[in-house]
Design an enzyme around this catalytic site. Structure first.
Site, PDB file in Angstrom:
ATOM      1  N   ARG A 154      -0.727  -5.781  43.185  1.00  0.00           N
ATOM      2  CA  ARG A 154      -0.855  -7.057  43.904  1.00  0.00           C
ATOM      3  C   ARG A 154      -1.612  -8.083  43.057  1.00  0.00           C
ATOM      4  NH1 ARG A 154       2.194  -4.347  45.881  1.00  0.00           N
ATOM      5  NH2 ARG A 154       2.470  -3.688  48.051  1.00  0.00           N
ATOM      6  N   SER A 222       1.554  -7.563  55.765  1.00  0.00           N
ATOM      7  CA  SER A 222       0.460  -6.634  55.451  1.00  0.00           C
ATOM      8  C   SER A 222      -0.770  -7.442  55.054  1.00  0.00           C
ATOM      9  CB  SER A 222       0.876  -5.707  54.314  1.00  0.00           C
ATOM     10  OG  SER A 222       1.997  -4.945  54.684  1.00  0.00           O
ATOM     11  N   GLU A 318      -5.130  -8.885  51.292  1.00  0.00           N
ATOM     12  CA  GLU A 318      -4.021  -9.176  50.391  1.00  0.00           C
ATOM     13  C   GLU A 318      -3.561 -10.625  50.563  1.00  0.00           C
ATOM     14  OE1 GLU A 318       0.586  -7.605  50.303  1.00  0.00           O
ATOM     15  OE2 GLU A 318      -0.992  -6.142  50.630  1.00  0.00           O
TER      16      GLU A 318
END
Length: 336
Positions: A154, A222, A318
């Site tokens: 990520r 998410s 995230e």
């Protein structure tokens, strides 16, 4: 004149900005002042505006996909404003395979390298050949190869040395003609017939069963990263929590499932104002309305504290959070 941003980010908190540019041709970037602060936006599925943004929002809406057939692969040069899932669907229909594990990830192609999007054992970095971007300082288009993008979990160079210095314009993906399925994650291991189409369909079925449609129930997908922990930490945790899902990361580290940690901490359905830990997937926070950025911050901090107290793991979000003039990070204080 203030413009509402509520429809421009899928978490849909009430917020405004002072100016918004929609870019449909990269030549338009030449005339953008890029006065600070500014925010580059795709479909707003991984960005939350916590409050009014005192700056310019630049929404990338360019389109176009150029496909070049080569000896061993297909090279796709894709404009930043293209919808990611539509790209996955279209390539599959053309008999070009490899992206099926990444189906139904919301957002634009231009946002994908920033985050190095990933799902079901596949990361975007696996297929990137190069990324082109508009250099804000020189007003030139520049190109980085895969190595220069500095991809991580990520993560990429666009979150670090090129942050606020680059606007991604094109992402080029090399998809091999020799298809190799990636079936290491849960539901994909059960497939009886393994084809690109069956993998694609199973990924969509799984995501739809767990993840709420952001255009029906406001969310940003998410919300937390799966933590990367040392093998020693993992072994200790497994003594106390044997079912903990874990995945090999490198020789010294494993990735553990953030959603499992949150669910096992009893946080499913936990609510602050209109913000709730989703009932079906604890990794997702949803917004029922009547909430403000301060409520979301309280929710993030509460989850981080609970996970630290139970597992001694620091959860990181995230999703990109924007305050009134810049991106911000909500991090757990030193509770050790």
């Amino acid at each position: 004149m203030a413009l509402s941003l509520q429809a421009f980010h899928t978490f849909s908190l009430p917020s405004q900005c002072s100016e918004l540019f929609e870019i449909t041709d990269i030549a338009q970037l030449q005339s953008v002042a890029f006065s600070t602060p500014f925010c580059i936006l795709g479909e707003g599925s991984n960005t939350v505006f916590l409050n009014d943004y005192q700056g310019t929002v630049i929404k990338m809406a360019t389109g176009g996909v150029a496909v070049t057939e080569r000896e061993y692969d297909y090279l796709l040069a894709v404009a930043a404003g293209e919808n990611w899932h539509q790209l996955v669907t279209n390539t599959l229909a053309q008999g070009i395979f490899g992206l099926e594990n990444l189906a139904l990830i919301p957002g634009t192609v231009g946002a994908a390298p920033v985050q190095n999007i990933g799902a079901y054992g596949v990361e975007l970095a696996k297929y990137v050949e190069y990324v082109e971007y508009f250099d804000i300082a020189t007003k030139q288009i520049k190109r980085l190869n895969k190595q220069q993008c500095q991809f991580g979990y990520r993560d990429s160079i666009f979150k670090h040395s090129l942050k606020n210095k680059a606007v991604i314009t094109t992402v080029a993906l090399a998809l091999p003609k020799q298809w190799q399925p990636e079936l290491s994650y849960g539901p994909l291991q059960q497939l009886e017939q393994v084809t690109p189409q069956t993998v694609f369909e199973q990924v969509i079925k799984t995501r739809n069963s767990k993840l709420p449609d952001p255009y029906v129930l406001a969310n940003a997908g998410s919300f937390f990263k799966n933590p990367i922990i040392t093998n020693q930490q993992l072994n200790e945790l497994l003594k106390h929590f044997p079912p903990l899902p874990h995945y090999f990361y490198d020789d010294d580290h494993h990735k553990v499932a953030a959603g499992w940690l949150i669910e096992q901490a009893g946080l499913k359905g936990y609510r602050i104002a209109g913000i709730e830990v989703h009932q079906q997937q604890a990794l997702v926070l949803v917004n029922h309305g009547g909430s403000e950025g301060s409520d979301l911050i309280k929710m993030i901090q509460h989850i981080q504290q609970q996970i630290w107290q139970r597992y001694q793991i620091r959860l990181q979000h995230e999703v990109r959070l924007m305050n009134n003039d810049a991106e911000c990070h909500i991090a757990l204080g030193d509770l050790a």
